[in-house]
Design a protein around this motif. Structure first.
Motif, PDB file in Angstrom:
ATOM      1  N   PRO A 156      40.484  26.284   1.657  1.00 31.23           N
ATOM      2  CA  PRO A 156      40.901  26.538   0.264  1.00 31.23           C
ATOM      3  C   PRO A 156      42.141  25.752  -0.133  1.00 31.23           C
ATOM      4  N   ALA A 157      43.059  25.536   0.821  1.00 33.09           N
ATOM      5  CA  ALA A 157      44.241  24.731   0.508  1.00 33.09           C
ATOM      6  C   ALA A 157      43.843  23.299   0.173  1.00 33.09           C
ATOM      7  N   LEU A 158      42.904  22.750   0.940  1.00 29.23           N
ATOM      8  CA  LEU A 158      42.425  21.394   0.683  1.00 29.23           C
ATOM      9  C   LEU A 158      41.742  21.305  -0.677  1.00 29.23           C
ATOM     10  N   CYS A 159      40.886  22.284  -0.990  1.00 31.21           N
ATOM     11  CA  CYS A 159      40.192  22.279  -2.286  1.00 31.21           C
ATOM     12  C   CYS A 159      41.188  22.357  -3.432  1.00 31.21           C
ATOM     13  N   GLY A 160      42.202  23.209  -3.285  1.00 37.98           N
ATOM     14  CA  GLY A 160      43.210  23.323  -4.338  1.00 37.98           C
ATOM     15  C   GLY A 160      43.924  22.008  -4.587  1.00 37.98           C
ATOM     16  N   GLU A 161      44.296  21.319  -3.515  1.00 38.76           N
ATOM     17  CA  GLU A 161      45.001  20.043  -3.674  1.00 38.76           C
ATOM     18  C   GLU A 161      44.100  18.971  -4.284  1.00 38.76           C
ATOM     19  N   VAL A 162      42.845  18.932  -3.842  1.00 34.59           N
ATOM     20  CA  VAL A 162      41.910  17.917  -4.357  1.00 34.59           C
ATOM     21  C   VAL A 162      41.642  18.142  -5.850  1.00 34.59           C
ATOM     22  N   PHE A 163      41.380  19.392  -6.230  1.00 34.37           N
ATOM     23  CA  PHE A 163      41.090  19.684  -7.637  1.00 34.37           C
ATOM     24  C   PHE A 163      42.329  19.483  -8.509  1.00 34.37           C
ATOM     25  N   TRP A 164      43.502  19.826  -7.962  1.00 29.63           N
ATOM     26  CA  TRP A 164      44.752  19.612  -8.711  1.00 29.63           C
ATOM     27  C   TRP A 164      44.974  18.117  -8.943  1.00 29.63           C
ATOM     28  N   ALA A 165      44.788  17.323  -7.881  1.00 26.37           N
ATOM     29  CA  ALA A 165      44.961  15.876  -8.021  1.00 26.37           C
ATOM     30  C   ALA A 165      43.957  15.304  -9.017  1.00 26.37           C
ATOM     31  N   ALA A 166      42.727  15.807  -8.981  1.00 30.47           N
ATOM     32  CA  ALA A 166      41.708  15.334  -9.924  1.00 30.47           C
ATOM     33  C   ALA A 166      42.093  15.665 -11.358  1.00 30.47           C
ATOM     34  N   GLY A 167      42.622  16.883 -11.566  1.00 24.74           N
ATOM     35  CA  GLY A 167      43.053  17.273 -12.903  1.00 24.74           C
ATOM     36  C   GLY A 167      44.197  16.413 -13.416  1.00 24.74           C
ATOM     37  N   ILE A 168      45.170  16.113 -12.537  1.00 23.04           N
ATOM     38  CA  ILE A 168      46.301  15.274 -12.921  1.00 23.04           C
ATOM     39  C   ILE A 168      45.839  13.867 -13.282  1.00 23.04           C
ATOM     40  N   LEU A 169      44.952  13.308 -12.450  1.00 24.95           N
ATOM     41  CA  LEU A 169      44.464  11.954 -12.715  1.00 24.95           C
ATOM     42  C   LEU A 169      43.620  11.908 -13.988  1.00 24.95           C
ATOM     43  N   ALA A 170      42.834  12.951 -14.239  1.00 23.75           N
ATOM     44  CA  ALA A 170      42.035  12.991 -15.464  1.00 23.75           C
ATOM     45  C   ALA A 170      42.942  13.052 -16.696  1.00 23.75           C
ATOM     46  N   ALA A 171      44.002  13.865 -16.615  1.00 28.31           N
ATOM     47  CA  ALA A 171      44.949  13.940 -17.736  1.00 28.31           C
ATOM     48  C   ALA A 171      45.654  12.613 -17.954  1.00 28.31           C
ATOM     49  N   LEU A 172      46.042  11.957 -16.854  1.00 27.55           N
ATOM     50  CA  LEU A 172      46.699  10.654 -16.964  1.00 27.55           C
ATOM     51  C   LEU A 172      45.754   9.612 -17.548  1.00 27.55           C
ATOM     52  N   GLY A 173      44.502   9.652 -17.117  1.00 24.99           N
ATOM     53  CA  GLY A 173      43.526   8.714 -17.654  1.00 24.99           C
ATOM     54  C   GLY A 173      43.296   8.908 -19.140  1.00 24.99           C
ATOM     55  N   ALA A 174      43.235  10.169 -19.579  1.00 24.05           N
ATOM     56  CA  ALA A 174      43.069  10.451 -21.011  1.00 24.05           C
ATOM     57  C   ALA A 174      44.282   9.969 -21.808  1.00 24.05           C
ATOM     58  N   THR A 175      45.482  10.130 -21.225  1.00 21.53           N
ATOM     59  CA  THR A 175      46.700   9.688 -21.904  1.00 21.53           C
ATOM     60  C   THR A 175      46.729   8.169 -22.057  1.00 21.53           C
ATOM     61  N   LEU A 176      46.420   7.468 -20.974  1.00 18.68           N
ATOM     62  CA  LEU A 176      46.450   6.004 -21.026  1.00 18.68           C
ATOM     63  C   LEU A 176      45.359   5.456 -21.945  1.00 18.68           C
ATOM     64  N   SER A 177      44.224   6.149 -21.997  1.00 17.35           N
ATOM     65  CA  SER A 177      43.147   5.678 -22.874  1.00 17.35           C
ATOM     66  C   SER A 177      43.560   5.761 -24.343  1.00 17.35           C
ATOM     67  N   VAL A 178      44.447   6.713 -24.673  1.00 17.85           N
ATOM     68  CA  VAL A 178      44.931   6.839 -26.047  1.00 17.85           C
ATOM     69  C   VAL A 178      46.062   5.856 -26.325  1.00 17.85           C
ATOM     70  N   ILE A 179      47.004   5.731 -25.367  1.00 19.57           N
ATOM     71  CA  ILE A 179      48.214   4.943 -25.607  1.00 19.57           C
ATOM     72  C   ILE A 179      47.933   3.444 -25.555  1.00 19.57           C
ATOM     73  N   ILE A 180      47.257   2.981 -24.493  1.00 22.35           N
ATOM     74  CA  ILE A 180      47.055   1.529 -24.331  1.00 22.35           C
ATOM     75  C   ILE A 180      45.582   1.138 -24.427  1.00 22.35           C
ATOM     76  N   ASP A 181      44.730   2.085 -24.851  1.00 19.74           N
ATOM     77  CA  ASP A 181      43.312   1.801 -25.073  1.00 19.74           C
ATOM     78  C   ASP A 181      42.620   1.296 -23.803  1.00 19.74           C
ATOM     79  N   MET A 182      43.003   1.845 -22.659  1.00 15.59           N
ATOM     80  CA  MET A 182      42.347   1.512 -21.396  1.00 15.59           C
ATOM     81  C   MET A 182      41.229   2.514 -21.134  1.00 15.59           C
ATOM     82  N   GLU A 183      40.140   2.054 -20.541  1.00 18.43           N
ATOM     83  CA  GLU A 183      39.049   2.960 -20.226  1.00 18.43           C
ATOM     84  C   GLU A 183      39.532   4.032 -19.251  1.00 18.43           C
ATOM     85  N   GLN A 184      39.068   5.272 -19.452  1.00 20.11           N
ATOM     86  CA  GLN A 184      39.562   6.388 -18.648  1.00 20.11           C
ATOM     87  C   GLN A 184      39.224   6.200 -17.169  1.00 20.11           C
TER      88      GLN A 184
END
Length: 211
Positions: A52-80
């Motif tokens: 469960p600790a591993l799953c929590g870290e993996v899903f947390w990292a995925a959520g952070i990267l998804a949020a960062l990708g959405a932010t960059l796609s808006v700011i610099i028009d880069m594909e997510q």
């Protein structure tokens, strides 16, 4: 704003972590948060609790990267997808070559950039013509706990407080401190910083409500 429990919940979790866990675990020389559980319940239970600790870290990292990708796609028009892959590669490379020092230094830099960047956004958003006065009676940005939601509210609060403690990213910083006392101080300072860092997002949320 009433439902914005995360800053207070995570701040309390850091305080409790500093009071009950940081000092004894640092004195014992543990490396991960699972080490005391493995000592108490054996290696098999330690291996089971790792999942469960591993799953929590993996899903947390995925959520952070998804949020960062959405932010960059808006700011610099880069594909997510491209921004997520690029961000993950950068994080892996600086951790691989720099170790814990690179993680610590980038954390500090990121915190400063986030804090300054959020405060810089507020004057531009607040001065927009479409934003009403926050003191207007028409703008309810405080909110309320609806009827029948009291137990949900308490449940979410307890989840944030006690669910914010068992994270390896927290214990990674605490257990790498030079002394047990410094590990405790780090937890308390982080709790204060959690409240301080929440001020700009709360103001931005209030501005959004008034728009």
């Amino acid at each position: 704003m009433v439902w914005c429990q995360a800053p207070f919940g995570y701040a309390l979790s850091l305080v409790f972590g500093g009071i009950f866990f940081a000092n004894p675990m640092r004195k014992q020389g543990y490396i991960t948060m699972l080490d005391p559980l493995q000592d108490s319940f054996g290696e098999r239970m330690g291996g089971l609790l790792f999942l469960p600790a591993l799953c929590g870290e993996v899903f947390w990292a995925a959520g952070i990267l998804a949020a960062l990708g959405a932010t960059l796609s808006v700011i610099i028009d880069m594909e997510q997808e491209t921004s997520v892959i690029l961000s993950a590669c950068i994080a892996v490379f600086y951790t691989l070559f720099g170790g814990l020092y690179s993680v610590a230094y980038t954390d500090v830099i990121q915190l400063f950039c986030i804090f300054i960047g959020l405060w810089m956004c507020i004057p531009f958003a607040w001065a927009n013509d479409h934003v009403k006065s926050l003191s207007s009676m028409d703008v309810d940005w405080i909110g309320e706990i609806g009827e029948g939601y009291t137990w949900f509210y308490l449940d979410y609060g307890l989840l944030l407080i006690f669910g914010g403690i068992p994270w390896q990213v927290y214990f990674q910083r605490v257990l790498s401190s030079k002394t047990a006392g410094r590990a405790q101080i780090l937890s308390y300072v982080a709790a204060f910083g959690c409240i301080l860092m929440a001020i700009p997002p709360v103001l931005i949320g209030a501005i959004a409500k008034a728009t």
